[in-house]
Structures are given as structure tokens and as C-alpha cells.
Design an enzyme around this catalytic site. Structure first.
Site: not given
Lengths: 112, 554
Positions: B128, B174, B192, B254, B297, B320, B381
Site C-alpha cells: 500500500r 502489506t 487472520e 482483530n 472481524d 471497521k 481500510w
């Protein structure tokens, strides 16, 4: 140069065949294998992208699939149209990959 | 001599008349011609004070240049940087490039050889953004390394392996690191994954790792038994560095398994929290958990905005779930909490004074439960943008839901491609039960949530928003339409079909007296995979990895 290229191409075809000889492809129409494949499909979250019934974001039910190609995609992953499927070789055994292949083939267009 | 003076005066006059530096001064206006970090300024407003492109002339915008980013796998998700006439860009496979900001011509490129395991892991090969400082370009890689490049040449200066990539379920980077003085901070993926997500402190000059902060607190009250061993968390979006207090603020991911809380009957710190860290030591100054014992999540990894208001130093932070927390910057105490949407059923509400979740909905095993918003969140995001001239914060809002169905799952940090989520998928997406449009761009007061205007969409936005001193808001949608809005009224003033969807960050910069709007276009990410059943119009959106620069014609 051309001669070498032709030889290489023939070699590739044979290597490709040797990797998945027809006689090593299990019976993908065995209902037990398909059921086991569906369990794996859910456990390994193939359903995340393909949907619980294969009709998700990357829809398998609409596709005319080849079993060896499906095996290869599960084993080595797949990238296309900007999307990416993670590779599962060594995470799943070949036997498990064939089970998942059996389920995928059962819901693909070819099965109908 | 007189002619020379006249010519110099004329040149100066011309220069001033075309200069794009906004006259206004104040927070968010510093370094106006550049976009030097992920959210442009250290207050994370995504506001460019440039005003050459404005309400009166935006309809004349035209393409200045186009550059291709290379591999299109998972699209283009970056927010590029623009510094002194050079664009710094990162695309799929961690390919970094420096481009001439006037022409798009490549100056240098660099691509690390990635661990083959990146083909198996869940979060790859997208990035990103990059960070720039100390004459270097810094990246976090999808195989868990930090790398520094020479800003002028792109030559590698140092690299350091930070995550235990093969043994942490593929936990990696990322997002770009944060430059915090002479330190860098890197936040890992983990939510995750069967792992414990970390934030790392690294010397910018040498690449030496100095500290790591575990987002999974070592506390049996918070994580009973062994539940914290694979507790997830992490910090997968860039934090905010506040030089005034020498603090780096991160939102965290999360807890895992995402949808099962049976074995983690504590608050699961420091997941779904803001953590305030000393960048020199990694010491925790304070934290504020926003979603306790999350089963929906609802990561809190999003951008941390900083404000000074009525003598108070404030943080504004959305997670989120779509709830926005307004906090005291110095200790994390709650000033206000408000939701971006009334489409929410995971709780009845969140207590505006204490932050307690009121009337939370649990998820029974092996049964589907309708939860709003979906696991894509009340917003994705991609950052919002705050304009100090309008006092409004512009955000894409996602108004759709999902059916979640927890199922038993073994812990296996080597099962790289399978999410440690306790389900077969991230939920079956459905439209809102009341039939409303599934998305909109909202303009709201960041402190109270009061809405000034809204723009409804048939397909919601998944790109970061830009707002400018020209009184504009730029937003891109997944079908490829880039729109410019009047920041005061929400009126669409201009639109352009970029040819692919947007999942990235639009920026603005100026070079040689001309203002540019730079738009990364290239639909991809898990959104491109998961959304088509709900939005069939996205099935045919072509993937791409393109940078498109716009400016006014001369």
C-alpha cells in the site's frame, strides 16, 4: 535455433504428461471422493472466493474445467485477471488435492 | 542591466502567479507541493492545500501522463508519494519505482527477490505504499523484511528480516513503515493468521531492529489459557507519528480466530485498539481498545487523525465497525463516539462515555447470523480525508451486511493459504435489509458526526479520498469512475473513466508551478474477488496497475 525450440517444446509436452499420466488420475466421479473434496473445499476456505457451492466471487460452476488444470491450480496457485489463488502444494497432499479436484469437477460446467 | 532586472521581475511575477502554494497557513498545509508520507501530513488528514485546480476549473482537467506499474496481480493498492518532483511508487510484487512527476518517465526501479512462500500465503503480493526519509526509500515486504533504498538511485542500502515469515502463518508487511524521527516502525499482518502480530522499531540509518511490540498482551485475564498463542492482532496499516509528543499511534487488527470467542473470554488486548508507542523504545504509553473480544472481524487498523480543537489535542479514529472514536491524544480518554451509519446490528450501540459495547450479538457455531456491517466494515481500510476549510471529514461508507457462520477449525500456522478465522469464508454478503443503496460518500463533522452532505452510490467506494485547498473532494469507485465533488455541497463537478477500478490513494502535488492530481487505477484485492456476487457489475471490471496524472491545460 528452431530445431532446439521444437525439441524443447516436445520435451515440455512429455514432462507435462509424465507429471500427471492419465492412469494416475483417480476416479473423480467417485461420490466418496467428491464428498471428501467438498469437506476440504470448506475446511481450506476455497469457499472464501468460490462460495460454499462454487458459485461465489470466482464462480466455478460456470466454467468448463480440465481435471489436470484444476489439480495444477490448487497445487501451484493461480494468477489471472489480476486475481490470485494461493498455492497449496506441500500444504495439501496430492491425494487431498485430487479430492478437492473431484469436488470442483463435480460442480463445473463439464459435469452438467 | 535594466532589461535584465525587468526580465527577472517578469519571471518572478509569472512564477508567483502560477505558484500553487495555498496562501492559508495552519495544520495540514505544511510542505504544500509534496505528498511526502502515506496520509500526506503527520496529522493524517489527506488534505492538499494546493488550489490551482479548483471548483471553477476542475472540469478542464486533462491527462498529463500515464505510467504502468507492472504486474497487475491484486491490482494497485498504493498511495504513491510525491517529493520535489519525483513520484515514489510500489506495485505488485513489491516493485518500487521513482518517476519524473512531470512526465511519468521512470528514473529507477527496484524489485526484491521474494521468498517463494509468498505464493502460498494469504496476504500477498500487494503493497500500500513506501516511506521516504533520511535520503532513503523504505519498504516493508510481503515476506516480512524491511528494506532501505537510496532515494536517488534505488540501490539497496540495507535489509532486515523482521517477521518469522515461515513460522508465523506468513505474517508480513502489506503497508509502508512510518518514519518516526531516526526510527522506523513496521506493523505486521496478523488478524487472520495463526500468530501474534507485532510492531517493530528499526533504526532508519542502519536497519538494526531495536524493539518489537507484541499486539497480543501477555496476560491470562485478557487471554485465558493458551488462547493468545495465535491471537492475531497486528497493525497492517501505517500508523501516525506525532513529533510533538514523540509518539507513534497505531490501530491494531482483530483477534483470532475471527468469529469464535469460546476460548478467549477476556478483552483480548491489544487487538482492535489504538496503541500509543514511544518510537525509540516501543514502550506503551497508553492504549484504547475500541472493540472488546471482537467476533465480527472489526479491525481497528485504520488511520489515526490528529487535531487541535478548543485547546485540546484530539485523535479521531474509525474502526471497521464504522464507529468513530474521538479521544484525548495524551491519554486516550474518550471525548465522543459516533457511528458512520445506522446500519449496524452487531451491538445496539457503544456507550459514548465508557466505550462499552451495549447489547452485543454473539455468533452461534454452525449457524448463520446476519451481521451489519459486513466484514468489509462500515468503511474499508482506505483512508478518509479532512479539509480544514470546510471542517468536514469525507469518507466512503459501506452499507451492506453479511451472514457469518463460525465452524470449528484447527490451529495450523503452516496452513498458509487458509485464514485462521473459524469459518469457511468471510461471510455471505447481502444488501441492507431496508433496501438502501449499498454505499455513499459522506461529509461529516469529525467530532460530532453531524452530516453535511452525502453522495449515494450503486457500488460503494473502496479508494482513499483526497480533499484540496481548491475546495474539492476526489473519490474513485470500483468501476473506474473518478469524480471531483464540491467540498462544500457534494455536487459532482467532473468525472473521468480511468478504465479500471480504484482501490488505492489519490494524491495531489505541484511541480514547476503546476498542480497535479495523481490517481492509481487498477481493481484488485480481496474486494475484487469477494464482491461480484453482491455487485455483478464488478465481474467485468478489468484489472490494471496504472498511474494517471491530471493537470489543467496550459
Amino acid at each position: 535455433m528452431m530445431y532446439k525450440l521444437v525439441l524443447m517444446a516436445i520435451a515440455c509436452i512429455f514432462i507435462g504428461d509424465a507429471a500427471y499420466p492419465q492412469e494416475d488420475v483417480p476416479n473423480l466421479k467417485d461420490p466418496k471422493m467428491i464428498a471428501a473434496g467438498h469437506d476440504l473445499f470448506l475446511q481450506k476456505q476455497c469457499s472464501r472466493c468460490h462460495g460454499e457451492d462454487g458459485k461465489g466471487g470466482v464462480n466455478l460452476a460456470r466454467r468448463d474445467l480440465d481435471p489436470r488444470g484444476v489439480f495444477q491450480s490448487i497445487a501451484d496457485g493461480r494468477m489471472g485477471s489480476g486475481l490470485r489463488m494461493p498455492a497449496s502444494r506441500d500444504v495439501l497432499t496430492d491425494e487431498e488435492i485430487w479430492k478437492a479436484t473431484a469436488y470442483v469437477m463435480s460442480i463445473s460446467q463439464q459435469a452438467k | 542591466m535594466g532589461k535584465l532586472i525587468f526580465a527577472a521581475s517578469l519571471a518572478l511575477t509569472c512564477l508567483l502567479s502560477t505558484a500553487t502554494v495555498a496562501p492559508a497557513e495552519g495544520p495540514g498545509t505544511e510542505d504544500p507541493n509534496n505528498w511526502p508520507q502515506y496520509n500526506r501530513t503527520s496529522n493524517a488528514w489527506r488534505y492538499s492545500p494546493l488550489d490551482q485546480i479548483n471548483k471553477d476549473n476542475v472540469n478542464k482537467l486533462s491527462v498529463a501522463w500515464i505510467a504502468q506499474g507492472g504486474d497487475i496481480t491484486m491490482g494497485i493498492q498504493e498511495t504513491p508519494l510525491a517529493i520535489d518532483g519525483v513520484i515514489y511508487s510500489i506495485t505488485s510484487g513489491n516493485r518500487v519505482a521513482a518517476l519524473d512527476a512531470k512526465t511519468g518517465q521512470e528514473i529507477w526501479n527496484y524489485q526484491p527477490k521474494l521468498d517463494p512462500l509468498t505464493k502460498k500465503v494469504l496476504f500477498s503480493p500487494y503493497s500500500r505504499g513506501v516511506a521516504v526519509g533520511d535520503g532513503k526509500v523504505f519498504i516493508g515486504t510481503v515476506d516480512g523484511r524491511g528494506i532501505a533504498l537510496d532515494q536517488k538511485t534505488g540501490k539497496e542500502i540495507w535489509q532486515v528480516q523482521l517477521t518469522d515469515f515461515a513460522n508465523c502463518h506468513g505474517c508480513n508487511f502489506t503497508s509502508p513503515p512510518v518514519v518516526a524521527g531516526d526510527m522506523l516502525t513496521f506493523g505486521s499482518t496478523a488478524g487472520e493468521l495463526a500468530t501474534q502480530g507485532k510492531i517493530f522499531g528499526v533504526e532508519a540509518k542502519s536497519g538494526k531492529k531495536v524493539w518489537e511490540f507484541n499486539t497480543i498482551k501477555d496476560d491470562p485475564k485478557s487471554w485465558p489459557g493458551t488462547s493468545g498463542k495465535y491471537g492475531g492482532g497486528g497493525a497492517w496499516m501505517p500508523g501516525t507519528y506525532d513529533a510533538e509528543t514523540n509518539t507513534v499511534f497505531y490501530g491494531t487488527g482483530n483477534p483470532g480466530k475471527d468469529f469464535i470467542n469460546e476460548d478467549r473470554q477476556g478483552d483480548n488486548l491489544y487487538t482492535d485498539s489504538i496503541v500509543a508507542l514511544d518510537p525509540k523504545t516501543g514502550n506503551l504509553k497508553w492504549y484504547r481498545q475500541e472493540i472488546k473480544q471482537d467476533v465480527w472481524d472489526y479491525d481497528s487498523a485504520y488511520e489515526v487523525l490528529l487535531f487541535k480543537k478548543d485547546g485540546k489535542d484530539l485523535i479521531v479514529h474509525m474502526n471497521k465497525s464504522g464507529y468513530v472514536f474521538v479521544l484525548d491524544k495524551n491519554d486516550g480518554s474518550i471525548e465522543n463516539i459516533w457511528p458512520v451509519s445506522d446500519l449496524k446490528n452487531f451491538v445496539k450501540d457503544i456507550d459514548k462515555r465508557t466505550g462499552e459495547l451495549i447489547g452485543r450479538v454473539e455468533l452461534p457455531m454452525n449457524q448463520e447470523t446476519l451481521i451489519c456491517p459486513s466484514t468489509f466494515g462500515g468503511r474499508s481500510w482506505n483512508s478518509g480525508a479532512y479539509n480544514p476549510n470546510t471542517g468536514l471529514w469525507y469518507n466512503n461508507v459501506l452499507d451492506f451486511c453479511g451472514y457469518l457462520k463460525p465452524v470449528a477449525q484447527k490451529d495450523d500456522p503452516k496452513d498458509y493459504g487458509t485464514g485462521h478465522i473459524g469459518a469457511s469464508d468471510f461471510g455471505r454478503l447481502v444488501m441492507a435489509p431496508d433496501g438502501r443503496k449499498p454505499g455513499r460518500l459522506d461529509a461529516r463533522d469529525p467530532f460530532t458526526g453531524e452530516r453535511k452532505w452525502t453522495h449515494e452510490m450503486d457500488v460503494p467506494g473502496f479508494a482513499s479520498v483526497l480533499t484540496t485547498g481548491g475546495g474539492l473532494v476526489f473519490n474513485g469507485d470500483p468501476t473506474g469512475i473518478l469524480r471531483a465533488f464540491d467540498a462544500d455541497t457534494g455536487k459532482v463537478l467532473w468525472s473521468f473513466n480511468t478504465g479500471s477500478g480504484m482501490r488505492s490513494g489519490i494524491i495531489s502535488y505541484a511541480v514547476a508551478g503546476e498542480q497535479y492530481i495523481l490517481v492509481p487505477s487498477g481493481w484488485g484485492s480481496y474486494a475484487a474477488i469477494l464482491l461480484p456476487p453482491l455487485f455483478p457489475q464488478l465481474e467485468k471490471v478489468p484489472a490494471a496497475s496504472t498511474l494517471i496524472a491530471f493537470k489543467l491545460p496550459k
